[in-house]
Design an enzyme around this catalytic site. Structure first.
Site, PDB file in Angstrom:
ATOM      1  N   GLU A 140      -3.852  -9.471   3.719  1.00  0.00           N
ATOM      2  CA  GLU A 140      -4.529  -9.109   4.964  1.00  0.00           C
ATOM      3  C   GLU A 140      -5.666 -10.051   5.353  1.00  0.00           C
ATOM      4  O   GLU A 140      -5.897 -10.290   6.535  1.00  0.00           O
ATOM      5  CB  GLU A 140      -5.084  -7.677   4.869  1.00  0.00           C
ATOM      6  CG  GLU A 140      -4.046  -6.586   5.033  1.00  0.00           C
ATOM      7  CD  GLU A 140      -3.374  -6.194   3.724  1.00  0.00           C
ATOM      8  OE1 GLU A 140      -3.440  -6.976   2.754  1.00  0.00           O
ATOM      9  OE2 GLU A 140      -2.794  -5.104   3.687  1.00  0.00           O
ATOM     10  N   GLU A 167       0.838  -1.207   0.000  1.00  0.00           N
ATOM     11  CA  GLU A 167       0.000   0.000   0.000  1.00  0.00           C
ATOM     12  C   GLU A 167       0.875   1.260   0.000  1.00  0.00           C
ATOM     13  O   GLU A 167       0.568   2.236  -0.676  1.00  0.00           O
ATOM     14  CB  GLU A 167      -0.953  -0.032   1.201  1.00  0.00           C
ATOM     15  CG  GLU A 167      -1.992  -1.153   1.046  1.00  0.00           C
ATOM     16  CD  GLU A 167      -2.958  -1.245   2.217  1.00  0.00           C
ATOM     17  OE1 GLU A 167      -2.492  -1.574   3.321  1.00  0.00           O
ATOM     18  OE2 GLU A 167      -4.154  -0.991   2.018  1.00  0.00           O
TER      19      GLU A 167
HETATM   20  C1  TC6 Z   1      -1.257  -5.143   7.002  1.00  0.00           C
HETATM   21  O1  TC6 Z   1      -0.260  -4.817   6.418  1.00  0.00           O
HETATM   22  C2  TC6 Z   1      -2.429  -4.303   7.137  1.00  0.00           C
HETATM   23  C3  TC6 Z   1      -2.473  -3.087   6.597  1.00  0.00           C
HETATM   24  C4  TC6 Z   1      -3.621  -2.221   6.759  1.00  0.00           C
HETATM   25  C5  TC6 Z   1      -3.389  -1.229   7.862  1.00  0.00           C
HETATM   26  C6  TC6 Z   1      -4.409  -0.134   7.922  1.00  0.00           C
HETATM   27  N1  TC6 Z   1       4.517  -7.569  11.656  1.00  0.00           N
HETATM   28  O2  TC6 Z   1       7.489 -15.512   8.736  1.00  0.00           O
HETATM   29  P1  TC6 Z   1       8.883 -15.378   9.242  1.00  0.00           P
HETATM   30  C7  TC6 Z   1       7.903 -11.393  12.115  1.00  0.00           C
HETATM   31  S1  TC6 Z   1      -1.360  -6.631   7.737  1.00  0.00           S
HETATM   32  C8  TC6 Z   1       5.240  -7.954  12.720  1.00  0.00           C
HETATM   33  O3  TC6 Z   1       9.400 -16.431  10.132  1.00  0.00           O
HETATM   34  P2  TC6 Z   1       9.911 -15.650   6.553  1.00  0.00           P
HETATM   35  C9  TC6 Z   1       7.538 -12.827  12.455  1.00  0.00           C
HETATM   36  O4  TC6 Z   1       6.640 -12.871  13.540  1.00  0.00           O
HETATM   37  C10 TC6 Z   1       0.192  -7.412   7.424  1.00  0.00           C
HETATM   38  N2  TC6 Z   1       6.083  -8.999  12.695  1.00  0.00           N
HETATM   39  O5  TC6 Z   1       9.934 -15.131   8.045  1.00  0.00           O
HETATM   40  C11 TC6 Z   1       8.898 -13.409  12.780  1.00  0.00           C
HETATM   41  O6  TC6 Z   1       9.239 -12.984  14.079  1.00  0.00           O
HETATM   42  P3  TC6 Z   1      10.070 -13.933  15.059  1.00  0.00           P
HETATM   43  C12 TC6 Z   1       0.297  -7.900   6.053  1.00  0.00           C
HETATM   44  C13 TC6 Z   1       6.184  -9.679  11.556  1.00  0.00           C
HETATM   45  O7  TC6 Z   1      11.149 -15.169   5.907  1.00  0.00           O
HETATM   46  C14 TC6 Z   1       9.815 -12.690  11.796  1.00  0.00           C
HETATM   47  O8  TC6 Z   1       9.117 -11.496  11.397  1.00  0.00           O
HETATM   48  N3  TC6 Z   1       1.509  -8.615   5.903  1.00  0.00           N
HETATM   49  C15 TC6 Z   1       5.451  -9.342  10.419  1.00  0.00           C
HETATM   50  O9  TC6 Z   1       9.570 -17.088   6.517  1.00  0.00           O
HETATM   51  C16 TC6 Z   1      10.154 -13.488  10.561  1.00  0.00           C
HETATM   52  O10 TC6 Z   1       8.938 -13.968   9.978  1.00  0.00           O
HETATM   53  C17 TC6 Z   1       1.578  -9.929   6.148  1.00  0.00           C
HETATM   54  O11 TC6 Z   1       0.611 -10.569   6.461  1.00  0.00           O
HETATM   55  C18 TC6 Z   1       4.595  -8.232  10.486  1.00  0.00           C
HETATM   56  N4  TC6 Z   1       3.877  -7.815   9.424  1.00  0.00           N
HETATM   57  O12 TC6 Z   1       8.679 -14.889   5.867  1.00  0.00           O
HETATM   58  C19 TC6 Z   1       2.927 -10.566   5.991  1.00  0.00           C
HETATM   59  N5  TC6 Z   1       5.753 -10.222   9.417  1.00  0.00           N
HETATM   60  O13 TC6 Z   1      11.366 -14.168  14.373  1.00  0.00           O
HETATM   61  C20 TC6 Z   1       3.214 -11.464   7.139  1.00  0.00           C
HETATM   62  C21 TC6 Z   1       6.667 -11.068   9.937  1.00  0.00           C
HETATM   63  O14 TC6 Z   1      10.143 -13.157  16.329  1.00  0.00           O
HETATM   64  N6  TC6 Z   1       4.526 -11.988   7.078  1.00  0.00           N
HETATM   65  N7  TC6 Z   1       6.919 -10.741  11.222  1.00  0.00           N
HETATM   66  O15 TC6 Z   1       9.230 -15.184  15.193  1.00  0.00           O
HETATM   67  C22 TC6 Z   1       4.894 -13.004   6.257  1.00  0.00           C
HETATM   68  O16 TC6 Z   1       4.131 -13.486   5.445  1.00  0.00           O
HETATM   69  C23 TC6 Z   1       6.282 -13.536   6.389  1.00  0.00           C
HETATM   70  O17 TC6 Z   1       6.753 -13.182   7.654  1.00  0.00           O
HETATM   71  C24 TC6 Z   1       7.294 -13.009   5.326  1.00  0.00           C
HETATM   72  C25 TC6 Z   1       8.703 -13.501   5.702  1.00  0.00           C
HETATM   73  C26 TC6 Z   1       6.903 -13.540   3.947  1.00  0.00           C
HETATM   74  C27 TC6 Z   1       7.323 -11.495   5.290  1.00  0.00           C
END
Ligand code: TC6
Length: 696
Positions: free
Chosen positions: A125, A105
């Protein structure tokens, strides 16, 4: 703490860089840093263009999920994105890694996007029970065709930079590996062309007429299976086609807020973090795993062939042993079929498929071929005698240091390990069928398992893209132990008066993908029967044993594979309740002197959840699972528990542990043996605590 957003300058280009490891989440500090630095760049007369990029492994991977549910802090992400878009100087965004959610975004708020060819992007999301609430549902359909935008947003799918470029989301691709350099080069070219700001909000939605929203809504609702977010997200996307931009944003905000405040959002975010915390296992912190480049699989039935397929897909070299050439050929054919399926589903390129079969996979009938294997997984018939025999042979042929794993679902791994002279090298790797599809893996640690062996189990799980959960040794480990208990409770519910079909209906309405009796039919009723026979000798005489499923088996009805079980299966027809089942159950009630009573759907669910949570509390209390959220991960990924309810422990916290304990107390009057409250559950209620307090 260092500033997570910095500003530097190269000639007339301001470079605003985010550095917030591990994934550059748009936390409050990042939003504030972006706001201030973009403002500063705008105000500086020497700056003619602004580049936003990220350090580390990825562009912003989304809003900071840890902040959801806490009081909001300004600037909000939508306001920040609007501010970026409103810039009077061109804003260039350079994307690498995964630009997800709020990250994409922010990128769409910029005026020009360059992405490394290795980058991926998406709006996931809805997986967290929310929708893209920082303008994503309004800007994406103005950049790419509405139908594709709706698909991306409602399915949470990612696309490659190349696809993004073809669709119009990405303006330029860069073959390099340096996002900052890619962004600077693009910014210089744009300035040389005299390009000014180009705001997505000025565009109309793309090809809006091509979408029939009513039809799409029906489709999305069906596949969402009870999750509200995809449907609300589609409503927001539709707004982009019927409302001016500002109004569409307001509509998006209202829908986002509704979802943010829902129990579903809390449950889905709990599941997200629970799936990451399973990897935190104290005894293997800092412990190096042993190699897993070459593995062996013993047994080429559905399970063994599935495990072999999963390993091959992960780039691991596999030798599979069967007892004779015929069985080995059958196993090979199953693996080939699985791999062909992966090609068909787009998960595996044809060339890679051919290379795997030519170079990385072989079958054998001689265990001596396991001599150089790093790890061997046994997946033979579920019998202690057979397994001990296999492990004795593996012990004789495998090289020192090789890890020896059993895929048993119930049996005592200490006893299996004792068949070798190297019990420290033995552990359980409990895959779920079909093993090349199901993500769950229980890593079962026996009394003498060496921490390097446990670490190897987790390393292998990661390579295979599984969700690996640590379990201790007991009958059924985490998942099957809890399953056995709630199955007994379901049987008791049936004896008390409900039909198996009532139970299935109530629980599918609760959110299970399939009712438990339909699942038993699918798995084969003979499996549960064999297990009950195995445990018959050690069964406590105080247990009220329900025999109606055994009766069906005695008549040769094993479920789907024999055409009859709890349901009747006919080619091309919807399964129908088997009327004989009601007769068998009525006879058993009469024999036991039970007068059946009406049991409501609500009570069916309460009984089911009380049994599941009670046994899960024992599993945690006994140290079989490390923490309550690990149990949630197992039930969510191996047993079809509805993700939007977060898992049984999260559910119990939501309804209150006192209610669960109270339900158990009432049920104790019906059967004092089955409904003994777990000590941990009682303790938590006494201390007015919940399961989450134990997650750490
Ligand atoms: C959004 O954006 C809404 C917007 C609207 C607002 C108005 N936040 O998965 P991994 C941490 S909603 C905080 O093992 P990978 C995760 O907990 C969000 N922490 O790594 C872990 O911590 P730990 C939309 C986060 O390489 C560490 O990072 N975005 C977040 O296998 C590593 O993560 C998503 O849904 C976060 N957003 O995969 C994306 N993301 O080490 C969610 C990760 O302490 N994330 N962490 O356990 C993912 O899909 C995956 O983490 C990845 C990386 C593809 C970015």
């Amino acid at each position: 703490m260092e500033d997570p957003v910095t500003i530097t300058r190269e000639a007339n280009i301001a470079i605003v860089e985010v550095n917030n490891p591990p994934v550059n989440a748009a936390s409050h500090a990042v939003r504030l840093g972006l706001q201030l630095n973009v403002k500063e760049a705008e105000a500086n007369p020497e700056v003619e263009a602004i580049l936003i990029c990220c350090a580390g492994r990825t562009f912003i991977a989304g809003a900071d999920i840890k902040e959801f549910g806490k009081p909001p802090q300004d600037p909000s992400l939508p306001d920040l994105v609007n501010q970026i878009e409103a810039s009077t100087k061109p804003v260039i965004v350079a994307i690498h890694g995964t630009a997800l959610g709020g990250g994409l975004e922010v990128a769409m708020g910029g005026h020009y996007r360059v992405a490394l060819t290795s980058a991926k992007m998406g709006l996931p999301e809805v997986n967290l029970g929310i929708l893209p609430g920082a303008g994503g549902t309004q800007r994406l359909p103005r950049l790419i065709p509405v139908a594709k935008a709706a698909e991306m947003i409602t399915s949470a799918g990612m696309i490659s930079a190349k696809e993004g470029h073809e669709l119009g989301l990405i303006d330029r691709l860069d073959e390099g590996d340096d996002p900052r350099a890619a962004g600077l080069a693009y910014a210089k070219d744009l300035l040389a062309e005299g390009a000014g700001p180009s705001r997505t909000s000025d565009n109309a939605a793309k090809d809006a007429d091509a979408v029939d929203f009513d039809a799409l809504r029906a489709k999305v609702k069906k596949s969402a299976r009870g999750i509200m977010a995809p449907v609300k997200a589609l409503d927001a996307v539709e707004g982009a086609t019927t409302m001016p931009f500002a109004e569409g944003l307001k509509n998006e905000r209202a829908l986002f807020t509704e979802l943010l405040e829902s129990d579903q959002r809390a449950a889905l975010i709990h599941a997200f973090f629970a799936e990451r915390s399973v990897a935190k296992v104290k005894e293997i912190e800092g412990v190096a795993p042993r190699p897993t480049d070459k593995i062996g699989v013993v047994g080429g039935g559905t399970m063994g062939a599935g495990i072999a397929t999963s390993a091959l897909l992960a780039g691991i070299d596999v030798t599979l042993a069967e007892r004779d050439d015929d069985a080995a050929n059958k196993a090979r054919a199953t693996v080939e079929k699985n791999l062909a399926g992966a090609v068909k589903r787009g998960k595996l390129a044809q060339a890679k498929h051919d290379a795997i079969l030519a170079n990385a996979f072989r079958t054998t009938t001689d265990y001596a071929d396991f001599g150089e294997r790093d790890l061997v997984i046994e997946a033979v018939f579920e019998s202690m005698e057979v397994k001990r025999e296999v492990f004795g042979q593996l012990d004789a042929v495998c090289k020192p240091g090789a890890v020896l794993a059993t895929n048993t679902s119930y049996l005592d791994i200490n006893e299996i390990a004792a068949a070798t002279k190297r019990p420290g090298d033995v552990l359980g790797l409990h895959f779920f069928s079909p093993a090349h599809v199901m993500k769950l893996l229980e890593v079962v640690v026996a009394d003498q398992t060496d921490p390097t062996v446990t670490a190897t189990g987790f390393a292998l799980g990661k390579k295979m893209k599984k969700i690996a959960v640590r379990a201790g040794v007991c009958d059924g480990f985490i998942g099957n132990r809890i399953l056995s208990h709630y199955q007994k409770a379901n049987f008791a519910t049936v004896l008390a008066g409900a039909s198996p079909f009532d139970v299935d209906r109530a629980l599918t309405n609760f959110g299970l993908a399939m009712g438990p009796f339909a699942v038993s039919d699918l798995a084969g009723l003979d499996i549960g029967w064999a297990n009950r026979k195995r445990l018959a000798e050690t069964r406590d005489p105080r247990e009220t044993y329900a025999a109606f499923a055994d009766k069906l088996c005695e008549q040769g009805h094993f479920g789907r594979k024999t055409g009859k079980g709890f349901y009747i299966y006919e080619e091309g027809e919807k399964p129908q309740p088997n009327p004989e089942v009601e007769e068998i159950i009525a006879a058993e009630r009469a024999e036991k002197g039970i007068t059946p009573r009406q049991i409501s759907d609500e009570e069916i669910v309460d009984r089911y959840m009380a049994a599941m949570v009670n046994e899960a509390a024992r599993v945690v209390g006994d140290g079989i699972a490390q923490r309550p959220s690990d149990v949630d991960v197992v039930l969510l990924n191996g047993y079809g528990f509805p993700r939007w309810r977060g898992g049984p422990m999260h559910y119990a916290d939501t309804v209150g542990l006192a209610k669960i304990l109270n339900d158990i107390g009432v049920l104790q009057k019906e059967d004092d043996f089955l409904w003994q409250p777990a000590p941990l559950l009682k303790q938590l209620v006494e201390e007015d605590r919940n399961f989450a307090s134990l997650n750490g």
